[in-house]
Design a protein around this motif. Structure first.
Motif, PDB file in Angstrom:
ATOM      1  N   GLU A   1      34.431  47.544  36.827  1.00 15.70           N
ATOM      2  CA  GLU A   1      35.831  47.764  36.488  1.00 15.70           C
ATOM      3  C   GLU A   1      36.253  49.137  36.979  1.00 15.70           C
ATOM      4  OE1 GLU A   1      36.980  46.901  32.535  1.00 15.70           O
ATOM      5  OE2 GLU A   1      35.707  45.142  32.427  1.00 15.70           O
ATOM      6  N   GLU A   2      37.536  49.261  37.304  1.00 14.39           N
ATOM      7  CA  GLU A   2      38.066  50.537  37.748  1.00 14.39           C
ATOM      8  C   GLU A   2      38.097  51.494  36.568  1.00 14.39           C
ATOM      9  OE1 GLU A   2      40.988  51.256  40.300  1.00 14.39           O
ATOM     10  OE2 GLU A   2      40.594  49.579  41.613  1.00 14.39           O
ATOM     11  N   PRO A   3      37.965  52.789  36.838  1.00 14.68           N
ATOM     12  CA  PRO A   3      38.041  53.775  35.754  1.00 14.68           C
ATOM     13  C   PRO A   3      39.392  53.734  35.061  1.00 14.68           C
ATOM     14  CG  PRO A   3      37.324  54.789  37.834  1.00 14.68           C
ATOM     15  CD  PRO A   3      37.700  53.380  38.131  1.00 14.68           C
ATOM     16  N   ALA A   4      39.408  54.189  33.811  1.00 13.30           N
ATOM     17  CA  ALA A   4      40.653  54.210  33.044  1.00 13.30           C
ATOM     18  C   ALA A   4      41.683  55.068  33.768  1.00 13.30           C
ATOM     19  CB  ALA A   4      40.386  54.764  31.652  1.00 13.30           C
ATOM     20  N   GLY A   5      42.948  54.695  33.623  1.00 15.49           N
ATOM     21  CA  GLY A   5      44.005  55.436  34.280  1.00 15.49           C
ATOM     22  C   GLY A   5      44.470  54.764  35.557  1.00 15.49           C
ATOM     23  N   ARG A   6      43.748  53.806  36.034  1.00 12.65           N
ATOM     24  CA  ARG A   6      44.178  53.049  37.202  1.00 12.65           C
ATOM     25  C   ARG A   6      44.781  51.747  36.731  1.00 12.65           C
ATOM     26  NH1 ARG A   6      40.549  54.345  42.339  1.00 12.65           N
ATOM     27  NH2 ARG A   6      40.398  56.547  41.980  1.00 12.65           N
ATOM     28  N   GLU A   7      45.065  50.882  37.659  1.00 12.23           N
ATOM     29  CA  GLU A   7      45.732  49.635  37.297  1.00 12.23           C
ATOM     30  C   GLU A   7      44.868  48.709  36.448  1.00 12.23           C
ATOM     31  OE1 GLU A   7      45.297  47.018  41.279  1.00 12.23           O
ATOM     32  OE2 GLU A   7      46.452  48.867  41.478  1.00 12.23           O
ATOM     33  N   GLY A   8      43.570  48.990  36.320  1.00 14.62           N
ATOM     34  CA  GLY A   8      42.729  48.256  35.406  1.00 14.62           C
ATOM     35  C   GLY A   8      42.208  46.925  35.921  1.00 14.62           C
ATOM     36  N   ARG A   9      42.315  46.643  37.195  1.00 15.27           N
ATOM     37  CA  ARG A   9      41.782  45.385  37.705  1.00 15.27           C
ATOM     38  C   ARG A   9      40.393  45.594  38.274  1.00 15.27           C
ATOM     39  NH1 ARG A   9      42.479  44.581  43.599  1.00 15.27           N
ATOM     40  NH2 ARG A   9      42.085  42.398  43.423  1.00 15.27           N
ATOM     41  N   THR A  10      39.640  44.526  38.333  1.00 17.42           N
ATOM     42  CA  THR A  10      38.296  44.612  38.899  1.00 17.42           C
ATOM     43  C   THR A  10      38.324  44.174  40.355  1.00 17.42           C
ATOM     44  OG1 THR A  10      37.755  42.373  38.188  1.00 17.42           O
ATOM     45  CG2 THR A  10      37.196  44.159  36.676  1.00 17.42           C
ATOM     46  N   HIS A  11      37.362  44.656  41.103  1.00 18.94           N
ATOM     47  CA  HIS A  11      37.232  44.304  42.512  1.00 18.94           C
ATOM     48  C   HIS A  11      35.919  43.578  42.700  1.00 18.94           C
ATOM     49  CE1 HIS A  11      40.569  46.880  43.766  1.00 18.94           C
ATOM     50  NE2 HIS A  11      40.139  47.710  42.839  1.00 18.94           N
ATOM     51  N   ASN A  12      35.929  42.571  43.551  1.00 19.25           N
ATOM     52  CA  ASN A  12      34.670  41.903  43.828  1.00 19.25           C
ATOM     53  C   ASN A  12      34.007  42.548  45.040  1.00 19.25           C
ATOM     54  OD1 ASN A  12      35.458  40.586  46.290  1.00 19.25           O
ATOM     55  ND2 ASN A  12      36.401  38.946  45.118  1.00 19.25           N
ATOM     56  N   LEU A  13      32.775  42.171  45.301  1.00 14.72           N
ATOM     57  CA  LEU A  13      32.017  42.818  46.361  1.00 14.72           C
ATOM     58  C   LEU A  13      32.609  42.577  47.735  1.00 14.72           C
ATOM     59  CD1 LEU A  13      29.577  40.904  48.041  1.00 14.72           C
ATOM     60  CD2 LEU A  13      29.277  40.398  45.651  1.00 14.72           C
ATOM     61  N   PHE A  14      33.297  41.460  47.949  1.00 14.55           N
ATOM     62  CA  PHE A  14      33.875  41.190  49.261  1.00 14.55           C
ATOM     63  C   PHE A  14      35.118  42.049  49.502  1.00 14.55           C
ATOM     64  CE2 PHE A  14      31.554  37.224  48.271  1.00 14.55           C
ATOM     65  CZ  PHE A  14      30.557  37.394  49.236  1.00 14.55           C
ATOM     66  N   GLU A  15      35.908  42.273  48.457  1.00 18.36           N
ATOM     67  CA  GLU A  15      37.041  43.197  48.580  1.00 18.36           C
ATOM     68  C   GLU A  15      36.542  44.600  48.882  1.00 18.36           C
ATOM     69  OE1 GLU A  15      40.640  41.850  45.697  1.00 18.36           O
ATOM     70  OE2 GLU A  15      38.806  42.482  44.679  1.00 18.36           O
ATOM     71  N   ALA A  16      35.498  45.006  48.172  1.00 18.29           N
ATOM     72  CA  ALA A  16      34.931  46.336  48.387  1.00 18.29           C
ATOM     73  C   ALA A  16      34.387  46.473  49.802  1.00 18.29           C
ATOM     74  CB  ALA A  16      33.832  46.600  47.357  1.00 18.29           C
ATOM     75  N   ALA A  17      33.688  45.451  50.279  1.00 15.81           N
ATOM     76  CA  ALA A  17      33.123  45.505  51.627  1.00 15.81           C
ATOM     77  C   ALA A  17      34.221  45.573  52.680  1.00 15.81           C
ATOM     78  CB  ALA A  17      32.226  44.293  51.868  1.00 15.81           C
ATOM     79  N   ALA A  18      35.261  44.770  52.522  1.00 16.59           N
ATOM     80  CA  ALA A  18      36.367  44.780  53.487  1.00 16.59           C
ATOM     81  C   ALA A  18      37.055  46.136  53.498  1.00 16.59           C
ATOM     82  CB  ALA A  18      37.363  43.673  53.158  1.00 16.59           C
ATOM     83  N   ALA A  19      37.305  46.702  52.327  1.00 16.40           N
ATOM     84  CA  ALA A  19      37.957  48.009  52.242  1.00 16.40           C
ATOM     85  C   ALA A  19      37.057  49.101  52.815  1.00 16.40           C
ATOM     86  CB  ALA A  19      38.303  48.321  50.789  1.00 16.40           C
ATOM     87  N   TYR A  20      35.765  49.023  52.525  1.00 19.89           N
ATOM     88  CA  TYR A  20      34.811  50.018  52.991  1.00 19.89           C
ATOM     89  C   TYR A  20      34.682  50.001  54.515  1.00 19.89           C
ATOM     90  CZ  TYR A  20      30.392  52.524  53.538  1.00 19.89           C
ATOM     91  OH  TYR A  20      29.418  53.411  53.940  1.00 19.89           O
ATOM     92  N   VAL A  21      34.502  48.820  55.082  1.00 15.96           N
ATOM     93  CA  VAL A  21      34.325  48.709  56.531  1.00 15.96           C
ATOM     94  C   VAL A  21      35.597  49.114  57.271  1.00 15.96           C
ATOM     95  CG1 VAL A  21      33.919  47.077  58.424  1.00 15.96           C
ATOM     96  CG2 VAL A  21      32.459  47.040  56.403  1.00 15.96           C
TER      97      VAL A  21
ATOM     98  N   LEU B   1      27.627  46.461  47.431  1.00 13.95           N
ATOM     99  CA  LEU B   1      28.368  46.870  48.624  1.00 13.95           C
ATOM    100  C   LEU B   1      27.560  46.585  49.876  1.00 13.95           C
ATOM    101  CD1 LEU B   1      30.911  48.140  49.791  1.00 13.95           C
ATOM    102  CD2 LEU B   1      29.820  50.373  49.525  1.00 13.95           C
ATOM    103  N   SER B   2      26.284  46.878  49.835  1.00 16.66           N
ATOM    104  CA  SER B   2      25.408  46.607  50.978  1.00 16.66           C
ATOM    105  C   SER B   2      25.382  45.111  51.303  1.00 16.66           C
ATOM    106  CB  SER B   2      23.990  47.094  50.680  1.00 16.66           C
ATOM    107  OG  SER B   2      23.125  46.788  51.730  1.00 16.66           O
TER     108      SER B   2
END
Length: 98
Positions: free
Chosen positions: A19-39, A62-63
């Motif tokens: 989960e995202e840290p408090a103070g953000r929009e509060g939604r969770t990200h899955n590993l594929f969203e994280a990988a796409a954003a990271y790459v 992420l790996s």
């Protein structure tokens, strides 16, 4: 035995979700969203976005996501170029033909 497998799979699945840290929009990200954003952030050399995407999931997740993205990208390019995935992967890395 089944209990151990269940516990292990629950731990693995919990590692895939962060989960995202408090103070953000509060939604969770899955590993594929994280990988796409990271790459995409790495391709654009955007360190802030790299750090942000890295915090969304565990390093192991992420790996896995980056690996899955790479496999899918090579397969898509191979189909588009009508070449083997091996040939495309070697060309992308600047390696001589095998």
């Amino acid at each position: 035995m089944w209990g151990r497998i269940r516990k292990s799979s629950v731990r693995f699945m919990n590692g895939l979700r962060t989960e995202e840290p408090a103070g953000r929009e509060g939604r969770t990200h899955n590993l594929f969203e994280a990988a796409a954003a990271y790459v995409s952030a790495c391709a654009e050399d955007d360190q802030d976005r790299i750090d942000e995407a890295s915090a969304w999931v565990s390093p192991e997740a992420l790996s896995f996501g980056v690996n899955e993205l790479a496999c899918r990208a090579v397969i898509a390019l191979a189909r588009e170029r009508d070449e083997s995935p091996r040939t495309v992967a070697r060309a992308l890395l600047g390696l001589p033909a095998a």
